[in-house]
Design an enzyme around this catalytic site. Structure first.
Site, PDB file in Angstrom:
ATOM      1  N   ASP A  98       0.874  -1.301  -0.065  1.00 19.47           N
ATOM      2  CA  ASP A  98      -0.074   0.098  -0.161  1.00 19.47           C
ATOM      3  C   ASP A  98       0.983   1.430  -0.044  1.00 19.47           C
ATOM      4  O   ASP A  98       0.398   2.287   0.309  1.00 19.47           O
ATOM      5  CB  ASP A  98      -0.894  -0.064   1.360  1.00 19.47           C
ATOM      6  CG  ASP A  98      -0.048  -0.209   2.557  1.00 19.47           C
ATOM      7  OD1 ASP A  98       1.205   0.103   2.538  1.00 19.47           O
ATOM      8  OD2 ASP A  98      -0.719  -0.262   3.592  1.00 19.47           O
ATOM      9  N   GLU A 120       0.230  -8.988  -1.477  1.00 21.66           N
ATOM     10  CA  GLU A 120      -0.517  -8.381   0.037  1.00 21.66           C
ATOM     11  C   GLU A 120      -1.867  -7.678  -0.429  1.00 21.66           C
ATOM     12  O   GLU A 120      -1.982  -6.310  -0.065  1.00 21.66           O
ATOM     13  CB  GLU A 120       0.285  -7.672   0.857  1.00 21.66           C
ATOM     14  CG  GLU A 120      -0.189  -7.579   2.274  1.00 21.66           C
ATOM     15  CD  GLU A 120       0.722  -6.753   3.131  1.00 21.66           C
ATOM     16  OE1 GLU A 120       0.621  -5.357   3.007  1.00 21.66           O
ATOM     17  OE2 GLU A 120       1.482  -7.340   4.059  1.00 21.66           O
ATOM     18  N   GLU A 134      -2.370   5.188   2.647  1.00 24.66           N
ATOM     19  CA  GLU A 134      -2.268   3.658   2.395  1.00 24.66           C
ATOM     20  C   GLU A 134      -3.470   3.020   1.787  1.00 24.66           C
ATOM     21  O   GLU A 134      -3.368   2.011   0.817  1.00 24.66           O
ATOM     22  CB  GLU A 134      -1.314   2.816   3.429  1.00 24.66           C
ATOM     23  CG  GLU A 134       0.005   3.025   3.688  1.00 24.66           C
ATOM     24  CD  GLU A 134       0.307   4.372   4.564  1.00 24.66           C
ATOM     25  OE1 GLU A 134      -0.462   5.210   5.038  1.00 24.66           O
ATOM     26  OE2 GLU A 134       1.279   4.859   4.672  1.00 24.66           O
ATOM     27  N   HIS A 211       5.546   5.834  13.696  1.00 21.28           N
ATOM     28  CA  HIS A 211       5.940   6.694  12.500  1.00 21.28           C
ATOM     29  C   HIS A 211       4.849   7.206  11.512  1.00 21.28           C
ATOM     30  O   HIS A 211       5.193   7.867  10.637  1.00 21.28           O
ATOM     31  CB  HIS A 211       7.049   6.161  11.843  1.00 21.28           C
ATOM     32  CG  HIS A 211       6.709   4.772  11.066  1.00 21.28           C
ATOM     33  ND1 HIS A 211       5.825   4.813   9.826  1.00 21.28           N
ATOM     34  CD2 HIS A 211       6.718   3.440  11.210  1.00 21.28           C
ATOM     35  CE1 HIS A 211       5.752   3.725   9.228  1.00 21.28           C
ATOM     36  NE2 HIS A 211       6.291   2.903  10.222  1.00 21.28           N
ATOM     37  N   ARG A 213       2.035   8.640   8.932  1.00 15.95           N
ATOM     38  CA  ARG A 213       1.920  10.075   8.589  1.00 15.95           C
ATOM     39  C   ARG A 213       0.584  10.576   9.627  1.00 15.95           C
ATOM     40  O   ARG A 213       0.838  11.863  10.003  1.00 15.95           O
ATOM     41  CB  ARG A 213       1.351  10.177   7.148  1.00 15.95           C
ATOM     42  CG  ARG A 213       2.626  10.370   6.197  1.00 15.95           C
ATOM     43  CD  ARG A 213       2.370  10.666   4.814  1.00 15.95           C
ATOM     44  NE  ARG A 213       3.182  11.439   4.068  1.00 15.95           N
ATOM     45  CZ  ARG A 213       4.346  10.671   3.436  1.00 15.95           C
ATOM     46  NH1 ARG A 213       4.641   9.373   3.749  1.00 15.95           N
ATOM     47  NH2 ARG A 213       5.172  11.468   2.921  1.00 15.95           N
ATOM     48  N   HIS A 244      12.169   5.926  13.225  1.00 11.14           N
ATOM     49  CA  HIS A 244      12.177   6.004  11.911  1.00 11.14           C
ATOM     50  C   HIS A 244      13.119   7.294  11.699  1.00 11.14           C
ATOM     51  O   HIS A 244      12.967   8.373  12.304  1.00 11.14           O
ATOM     52  CB  HIS A 244      10.623   6.202  11.612  1.00 11.14           C
ATOM     53  CG  HIS A 244      10.615   6.208  10.175  1.00 11.14           C
ATOM     54  ND1 HIS A 244      11.067   7.052   9.365  1.00 11.14           N
ATOM     55  CD2 HIS A 244       9.770   5.165   9.306  1.00 11.14           C
ATOM     56  CE1 HIS A 244      10.491   6.900   8.000  1.00 11.14           C
ATOM     57  NE2 HIS A 244       9.727   5.582   8.165  1.00 11.14           N
TER      58      HIS A 244
HETATM   59  C1  UD1 Z   1       6.759   5.021   3.928  1.00  7.16           C
HETATM   60  C2  UD1 Z   1       4.960   4.625   3.223  1.00  7.16           C
HETATM   61  C3  UD1 Z   1       4.540   3.856   4.436  1.00  7.16           C
HETATM   62  C4  UD1 Z   1       5.103   2.748   5.047  1.00  7.16           C
HETATM   63  C5  UD1 Z   1       6.474   3.271   5.579  1.00  7.16           C
HETATM   64  C6  UD1 Z   1       7.422   2.221   6.086  1.00  7.16           C
HETATM   65  C7  UD1 Z   1       4.177   6.014   1.678  1.00  7.16           C
HETATM   66  C8  UD1 Z   1       3.271   7.262   1.298  1.00  7.16           C
HETATM   67  N1  UD1 Z   1       4.403   5.775   2.848  1.00  7.16           N
HETATM   68  O1  UD1 Z   1       6.227   6.002   4.892  1.00  7.16           O
HETATM   69  O2  UD1 Z   1       3.300   3.325   3.848  1.00  7.16           O
HETATM   70  O3  UD1 Z   1       4.222   2.319   5.944  1.00  7.16           O
HETATM   71  O4  UD1 Z   1       7.125   3.897   4.647  1.00  7.16           O
HETATM   72  O5  UD1 Z   1       8.335   2.495   6.791  1.00  7.16           O
HETATM   73  O6  UD1 Z   1       4.328   5.378   0.719  1.00  7.16           O
HETATM   74  N2  UD1 Z   1      14.011   8.735   5.538  1.00  7.16           N
HETATM   75  C9  UD1 Z   1      15.175   8.682   5.505  1.00  7.16           C
HETATM   76  N3  UD1 Z   1      15.878   7.331   5.089  1.00  7.16           N
HETATM   77  C10 UD1 Z   1      15.085   6.153   4.832  1.00  7.16           C
HETATM   78  C11 UD1 Z   1      13.851   6.320   4.885  1.00  7.16           C
HETATM   79  C12 UD1 Z   1      13.145   7.530   5.179  1.00  7.16           C
HETATM   80  O7  UD1 Z   1      16.041   9.592   5.688  1.00  7.16           O
HETATM   81  O8  UD1 Z   1      15.806   5.131   4.733  1.00  7.16           O
HETATM   82  C13 UD1 Z   1      13.079   9.940   5.649  1.00  7.16           C
HETATM   83  C14 UD1 Z   1      13.206  10.920   4.625  1.00  7.16           C
HETATM   84  O9  UD1 Z   1      13.424  12.291   5.108  1.00  7.16           O
HETATM   85  C15 UD1 Z   1      11.703  10.989   4.060  1.00  7.16           C
HETATM   86  C16 UD1 Z   1      10.892  10.731   5.226  1.00  7.16           C
HETATM   87  O10 UD1 Z   1      11.862   9.679   5.999  1.00  7.16           O
HETATM   88  O11 UD1 Z   1      11.456  12.048   3.374  1.00  7.16           O
HETATM   89  C17 UD1 Z   1       9.597  10.076   5.193  1.00  7.16           C
HETATM   90  O12 UD1 Z   1       9.551   8.848   4.087  1.00  7.16           O
HETATM   91  P1  UD1 Z   1       8.393   8.504   3.446  1.00  7.16           P
HETATM   92  O13 UD1 Z   1       8.751   7.346   2.489  1.00  7.16           O
HETATM   93  O14 UD1 Z   1       7.913   9.842   2.608  1.00  7.16           O
HETATM   94  O15 UD1 Z   1       7.328   8.142   4.502  1.00  7.16           O
HETATM   95  P2  UD1 Z   1       7.408   6.921   5.521  1.00  7.16           P
HETATM   96  O16 UD1 Z   1       6.602   7.578   6.863  1.00  7.16           O
HETATM   97  O17 UD1 Z   1       8.620   6.302   5.697  1.00  7.16           O
HETATM   98  N1  UDP Z   2      11.396  -3.164  11.311  1.00  2.00           N
HETATM   99  C1  UDP Z   2      12.797  -3.228  11.206  1.00  2.00           C
HETATM  100  N2  UDP Z   2      13.659  -2.163  11.815  1.00  2.00           N
HETATM  101  C2  UDP Z   2      12.994  -1.476  12.318  1.00  2.00           C
HETATM  102  C3  UDP Z   2      11.822  -1.130  12.506  1.00  2.00           C
HETATM  103  C4  UDP Z   2      11.030  -2.052  11.923  1.00  2.00           C
HETATM  104  O1  UDP Z   2      13.578  -4.191  10.608  1.00  2.00           O
HETATM  105  O2  UDP Z   2      13.957  -0.545  13.122  1.00  2.00           O
HETATM  106  C5  UDP Z   2      10.688  -4.185  10.171  1.00  2.00           C
HETATM  107  C6  UDP Z   2       9.413  -4.756  11.161  1.00  2.00           C
HETATM  108  O3  UDP Z   2       9.856  -5.917  11.810  1.00  2.00           O
HETATM  109  C7  UDP Z   2       8.425  -4.870  10.173  1.00  2.00           C
HETATM  110  C8  UDP Z   2       8.710  -3.577   9.059  1.00  2.00           C
HETATM  111  O4  UDP Z   2       9.955  -3.253   9.556  1.00  2.00           O
HETATM  112  O5  UDP Z   2       8.927  -5.970   9.318  1.00  2.00           O
HETATM  113  C9  UDP Z   2       7.586  -2.648   9.586  1.00  2.00           C
HETATM  114  O6  UDP Z   2       8.016  -1.797   8.801  1.00  2.00           O
HETATM  115  P1  UDP Z   2       7.432  -0.269   8.946  1.00  2.00           P
HETATM  116  O7  UDP Z   2       6.896  -0.111  10.427  1.00  2.00           O
HETATM  117  O8  UDP Z   2       8.504   1.004   8.516  1.00  2.00           O
HETATM  118  O9  UDP Z   2       6.239  -0.167   7.796  1.00  2.00           O
HETATM  119  P2  UDP Z   2       4.751  -0.629   7.996  1.00  2.00           P
HETATM  120  O10 UDP Z   2       4.671  -1.962   8.439  1.00  2.00           O
HETATM  121  O11 UDP Z   2       4.114   0.181   8.971  1.00  2.00           O
HETATM  122  O12 UDP Z   2       4.274  -0.449   6.569  1.00  2.00           O
END
Ligand code: UD1
Ligand code: UDP
Length: 373
Positions: A98, A120, A134, A211, A213, A244
């Protein structure tokens, strides 16, 4: 024999954790040519997973920006993936779940009339703002997809309600495939900070991740407030919170919890560290989707820091409880699980509504059948 060329497209940590077992499995099939295109929606958190599963990456669009917006993620992927699809001309594009990566990759494939497989599929809350964005990403991806890999019967039924009936396969969730390769009883933590905490730890461990949104701002402040109250009330409780990398998460969480003695804020840990830590935790508090699926199969109760879940199965099985994001509710429900051993034992039965660890195999069989037919 012409091979079926399958391009897997993903870009965030959870997609990678759930797609890598499938990509590894595809290597065993000579009928399949598997290629991997990362969007790079995440960077460090994605790389951690790629390293663990040792996946060969063919393309990386590297779109991540600090404080990226839904608009920038969408337009960057849509523009940059086009030449990759034009060059590779895959027979099938596989996307997961998603995220905005999933929806946009599916849309881009559709624009080139390439069939899409959705791993999924069929999870729904029916509230387009929860989880945001999502729920909408997953619904739109389902509308585009040609093959739907639903983890559970309930997910299949959700698709049926939307008149999605053809090429729907109940496969289990590939997260269980991943879990079977990561947890071991004599595990040594790789992250030095985590290893030190686990070495010195004495009491009960609460594992926290938050974490999303829709939880940024007040809900996240309330979650932090609840954690402070819990550790001050229970001297035997320690919190580990791998935070995060999003600055909108890191800044408030470090500001509100950075000084708490028994709250350990650590950087994101790799999935092997995470699964083993989860397996040894007393309780998980999380707004993550993936953790709601993983913790029940480890027999660890979960309080979900959201108002709605698209993963009802573990709630029905009694190992996951919806706590919402209000401070008093979180404190009350956590207290109950810390104080009432009978309730705790009831919730910590290991249940696994998400499959037997063979989801990848079933997905591949369904794909082969689709192309044979
Ligand atoms: C994204 C997904 C969410 C998923 C989550 C898993 C969307 C809209 N959101 O949300 O569905 O649950 O990933 O974690 O698709 N950042 C870093 N390094 C990284 C990753 C992120 O610095 O490796 C920071 C960046 O500043 C980035 C911010 O995190 O701009 C947000 O990342 P983003 O992918 O937009 O949102 P998530 O909350 O991670
Ligand atoms: N996870 C990880 N390291 C972390 C936090 C989460 O490997 O520091 C794993 C967790 O076990 C799960 C996945 O990341 O498999 C969940 O990811 P996240 O919470 O980013 O996204 P969501 O499940 O909300 O889409």
């Amino acid at each position: 024999m012409k091979k079926i060329k399958i391009m897997s497209v993903f870009g965030t940590r959870p997609e990678a954790i759930k797609m890598c077992p499938l990509i590894k499995k595809m290597r065993e099939y000579e009928e399949i040519e598997s290629i991997v295109c990362l969007t790079g929606q995440h960077r460090e958190m994605l790389q951690q997973v790629i390293d663990i599963f040792q996946i060969q990456v063919d393309y990386n669009l590297q779109i991540m920006k600090m404080s990226q917006t839904l608009h920038s993620i969408t337009t960057d992927i849509l523009t940059l993936i086009r030449p990759v699809l034009e060059k590779e001309k895959p027979d099938l594009v596989l996307v997961h779940g998603d995220t905005t990566t999933s929806f946009v990759a599916a849309l881009a494939a559709f624009y080139q009339q390439i069939p899409v497989g959705h791993v999924e599929a069929g999870l729904r809350t029916y509230d387009k703002y929860a989880p945001y964005p999502e729920e909408m990403n997953r619904t739109l991806t389902g509308r585009i997809a040609d093959l739907h890999f639903a983890p559970t019967e309930n997910n299949r039924a959700c698709l049926e309600k939307e008149n999605i009936r053809d090429h729907v396969f109940v496969t289990g969730n590939t997260v269980i495939d991943a879990l079977q390769t990561t947890i071991s009883p004599d595990y040594q933590y790789k992250d030095a900070a985590l290893a030190a905490i686990m070495e010195e730890r004495k009491g009960r461990l609460l594992l926290v991740t938050a974490h999303r949104r829709e939880n940024l701002g007040k809900p996240l402040q309330d979650i932090c407030g609840a954690l402070r109250e819990i550790v001050s009330e229970y001297p035997d409780v320690e919190v580990i919170y791998p935070v995060h990398l999003n600055p909108l998460v890191r800044e408030p969480v470090h500001e509100l919890l950075g000084q708490e003695e028994r709250v350990h804020l650590i950087d994101p840990i790799d999935v092997e560290d995470m699964h083993n830590l989860m397996d040894r935790s007393y309780l998980v508090l999380t707004d993550s989707g993936g953790l709601q699926e993983e913790a029940p199969s480890c027999g660890v109760p979960v309080l979900v820091l959201r108002d709605k879940t698209e993963r009802q199965e573990a709630v029905d099985a009694g190992t996951v409880v919806m706590a919402g994001t209000k401070k008093d509710d979180i404190v009350r429900l956590t207290r109950a699980l810390l104080d009432d051993q009978e309730q705790y034992q009831r919730m910590s039965r290991a249940v696994n509504p998400y499959g037997d660890g063979r989801a990848s195999e079933r997905i591949i069989q369904a794909i082969l059948q689709y192309f044979e037919g």
